[in-house]
Write an enzyme that holds these catalytic residues in place. Structure first.
Site, PDB file in Angstrom:
ATOM      1  N   ASP A  12       0.842  -1.199   0.000  1.00 54.35           N
ATOM      2  CA  ASP A  12       0.000   0.000   0.000  1.00 54.35           C
ATOM      3  C   ASP A  12       0.877   1.249   0.000  1.00 54.35           C
ATOM      4  OD1 ASP A  12      -2.138  -1.707   0.180  1.00 54.35           O
ATOM      5  OD2 ASP A  12      -2.707  -1.143   2.230  1.00 54.35           O
ATOM      6  N   ASP A 243     -11.870  -5.368   6.704  1.00 50.34           N
ATOM      7  CA  ASP A 243     -11.070  -6.611   6.747  1.00 50.34           C
ATOM      8  C   ASP A 243     -10.950  -7.127   8.178  1.00 50.34           C
ATOM      9  OD1 ASP A 243     -10.664  -6.261   4.024  1.00 50.34           O
ATOM     10  OD2 ASP A 243      -8.825  -5.105   4.347  1.00 50.34           O
TER      11      ASP A 243
HETATM   12  O1  RIB Z   1      -9.306  -3.081   2.572  1.00 50.61           O
HETATM   13  C1  RIB Z   1      -8.116  -2.325   2.568  1.00 50.61           C
HETATM   14  C2  RIB Z   1      -7.178  -2.827   1.528  1.00 50.61           C
HETATM   15  O2  RIB Z   1      -7.763  -2.644   0.250  1.00 50.61           O
HETATM   16  C3  RIB Z   1      -5.852  -2.124   1.445  1.00 50.61           C
HETATM   17  O3  RIB Z   1      -4.884  -2.655   2.308  1.00 50.61           O
HETATM   18  C4  RIB Z   1      -5.499  -2.196  -0.034  1.00 50.61           C
HETATM   19  O4  RIB Z   1      -4.378  -2.955  -0.306  1.00 50.61           O
HETATM   20  C5  RIB Z   1      -6.748  -2.725  -0.721  1.00 50.61           C
HETATM   21  O5  RIB Z   1      -6.636  -4.054  -1.054  1.00 50.61           O
END
Ligand code: RIB
Length: 290
Positions: A12, A243
């Site tokens: 990122d 996540d």
């Molecule tokens: O959900 C966040 C993630 O979305 C980030 O870390 C980025 O890499 C994208 O996949």
């Protein structure tokens, strides 16, 4: 019962900005950081931090050593990850003064996932094992159909939305994690009540978890439906909040916790994540959540 997360691994590139850039505009950033992320990697780390044993599968390039190291340090099994001759996936992320983000993805190695590799990975799993998927790697439709044939329990977080979603056999999944935008896309409805109604009618055997940003999250499975309000916190960076929620929910469900407990704990973990900068690094350890 094993947990497999077949998902993305990204580097990122994060720019802090006053306001997210508009079309035609050039703006200064306030700071820059390079972090470990990817929806797949973040969810594996959330599962591991929540006390789950998880195998991560996916592809990285030669620049991806940091992705492997981070997964390993956090207790994720990396033995199924494949090194390919393409650079690792990347995400260009802007985070504004309210902690809101916008993300541009470069698929890179995440789209080097082939049917042969999928067959190889799935040969290590069997009926009753759990599979988690997002929408950042190639051949998700094939993974779903092969995992279904094996009798695996499949959860999908269909993020980001793209045309490939049309090909996925949603009815063969066991659970789905959507935000209101993904829910609207899959249901053709606009408000959350209608989205839940439509998805649960169309897919009566699906466990549906709809996260609703700073408001909270809905749970719907057959006759059980309830809402868990979000914890009120000062958001610094919302990256990886979804996540964290997904990873915590799956890990706790595998530990035999009730839907209520899974939802409450996942909500609390996600609230802690938004108070910190970064993706994988911002996910709390279980001891901070319970
Ligand atoms: O959900 C966040 C993630 O979305 C980030 O870390 C980025 O890499 C994208 O996949």
């Amino acid at each position: 019962m094993k947990i497999l997360n077949f998902g993305s691994l990204n580097i990122d590139k994060v720019y802090t900005v006053e306001n997210i850039v508009k079309g035609g505009e050039t703006i200064d950033s306030l700071s820059f950081a390079e972090n470990v992320g990817g929806k797949g990697l973040n969810q594996s780390i959330a599962i591991a931090k929540a006390g789950g044993k998880v195998y991560h599968a996916g592809c990285i390039g030669k620049d991806g050593a940091i992705l492997l190291d981070t997964l390993k340090e956090n207790g994720v099994d990396i033995s199924l990850i494949k090194l390919v001759d393409i650079s690792s996936g990347q995400a260009i992320i802007q985070v504004d003064k309210n902690g809101q983000n916008c993300i541009i993805l470069y698929h890179g190695a995440n789209y080097a996932v082939t049917k042969e590799y999928i067959d190889e990975v799935l040969s290590h799993f069997s009926a009753g094992d759990i599979l988690i998927l997002q929408n950042e790697i190639s051949h998700i439709d094939y993974i779903i159909s092969r995992a279904k044939e094996k009798g695996m329990k499949i959860f999908l977080n269909p993020s980001p939305i793209n045309e490939a979603l049309q090909k996925y056999d949603i009815a063969s999944l066991n659970g789905i994690f959507v935000n209101e935008h993904e829910g609207a896309y899959l249901s053709g409805k606009d408000n959350v009540e209608e989205i839940l109604q439509e998805l649960s009618t169309k897919y009566p055997d699906l466990e549906i978890i709809l996260t609703f940003g700073s408001k909270g999250a809905y749970y719907h499975y057959k006759d059980t439906q309830f809402f868990v309000p979000a914890h009120k916190v000062k958001a610094v960076d919302t990256t990886a909040a979804g996540d964290t929620f997904t990873g915590y929910f799956v890990a706790l469900q595998q530990q035999g916790k009730s839907a209520e407990e899974c939802m409450q704990t996942a909500t609390k973990a996600a609230a802690i994540t938004v108070t910190r900068k970064g993706a994988a690094a911002s996910i709390p350890q279980a001891a901070e959540v319970y």
